[in-house]
Design an enzyme around this catalytic site. Sequence first.
Site, PDB file in Angstrom:
ATOM      1  N   GLY A  24      12.427  82.498  33.067  1.00  0.00           N
ATOM      2  CA  GLY A  24      11.711  81.742  34.104  1.00  0.00           C
ATOM      3  C   GLY A  24      11.970  82.242  35.512  1.00  0.00           C
ATOM      4  CE  LYS A  68      10.912  85.023  27.338  1.00  0.00           C
ATOM      5  NZ  LYS A  68      11.994  84.090  27.679  1.00  0.00           N
ATOM      6  CG  ASN A 125      23.700  83.435  27.586  1.00  0.00           C
ATOM      7  OD1 ASN A 125      24.648  84.221  27.529  1.00  0.00           O
ATOM      8  ND2 ASN A 125      22.436  83.835  27.466  1.00  0.00           N
ATOM      9  CB  CYS A 167      34.299  88.480  39.856  1.00  0.00           C
ATOM     10  SG  CYS A 167      35.449  87.988  38.556  1.00  0.00           S
ATOM     11  CB  CYS A 191      14.384  72.400  24.352  1.00  0.00           C
ATOM     12  SG  CYS A 191      13.907  73.856  25.281  1.00  0.00           S
ATOM     13  CB  CYS A 244      40.596  87.384  38.536  1.00  0.00           C
ATOM     14  SG  CYS A 244      39.073  87.498  37.601  1.00  0.00           S
ATOM     15  CB  CYS A 249      38.220  90.970  38.895  1.00  0.00           C
ATOM     16  SG  CYS A 249      38.172  89.910  40.350  1.00  0.00           S
TER      17      CYS A 249
HETATM   18 ZN   LIG Z   1      37.574  87.937  39.365  1.00  0.00          ZN
END
Ligand SMILES: [Zn+2]
Length: 342
Positions: A24, A68, A125, A167, A191, A244, A249
């Site tokens: 979308g 798609k 997701n 991040c 849904c 992290c 990262c």
């Molecule tokens: Zn990070």
Amino acid sequence: MIWKVNICLCITFACWLRYLGVGGVGSVTAEMLTRCGIGKLLLFDYDKVELANMNRLFFQPHQAGLSKVEAAEHTLRNINPDVSFETHNYNITTMENFTHFMDRISHGGLEEGKPVDLVLSCVDNFEARMAINQACNELGQIWMESGVSENAVSGHIQLIIPGETACFACAPPLVVAANIDEKTLKREGVCAASLPTTMGVVAGILVQNVLKYLLKFGTVSYYLGYNAMQDFFPTMAMKPNPQCNDRHCRRQQEEYKKKEAERPTVEVVQEEEDVVHEDNEWGIELVSEVTDAELQAASGPVPDLPEGITVAFTIPSEVTDGDTVEETEQSLEELMAQMKKL
Ligand SMILES: [Zn+2]
């Protein structure tokens, strides 16, 4: 009009970008960038167009059943044949595809072999977001994340510069923190809601920030939220988390710190300005445009006025002496008739 803009942007836009999820938000984002005349778009998605998704923008009923990326490429090519497209109909989260995906980020630029300018995440997701996050952290690739909530009334965009800003793993969302499979969070047969309005707004602010970032104008938002219920747009910037979970990262953070320390410090010398007027806090002073001598020469007689009242202007004496018109006994009609004769 559109084509004029395209030509203009094509010249300044020697850029290309990789772009994920033609859903979308993603499909609308791709259309906007195509119409703006972006150099190259790389599309990744493994979904098929479904009739159930027709409440969203971009795809049309006759495209149902097509992949798609295939349907999107066809439509986008018709809109602007000057844009280059590269499509991949696969899931980036599998091991093999992830390696290929990383390779295309670092080599799939407008000029083959060069990296892309920007990665856009328009996925729905966490698993896919974490895969993009991992790839971009490893490569030091700048990317923009976008999303729409499951109730369809809020969304956000986020600019992620590895090492410089937080991040996606720095501030882990619920599913990562709890280390549970997000699929178990989805209720069977339910849904997620979707509104073309929210998706359109999020795609709009995403592309707006992509243009600002690539063409270097305005201020690019680090995080811009959209709450449709109150029409509220919160913004913020997040620093990376030194603890992290993503080791790339943490490595990028170290590299960024080193780079910042090596940068020559530019001292900003602020000159103190003289106070023009002490009476008001803004230092504003009214200054006459004419000198006192000019004022004196141009002044006429001042009438007698009560104390505290002064004249705004006077009639200079030469004007009153020389330019006075003599009064006449003739009526207006007579004067008009006289003018016609002249
Ligand atoms: Zn990070």
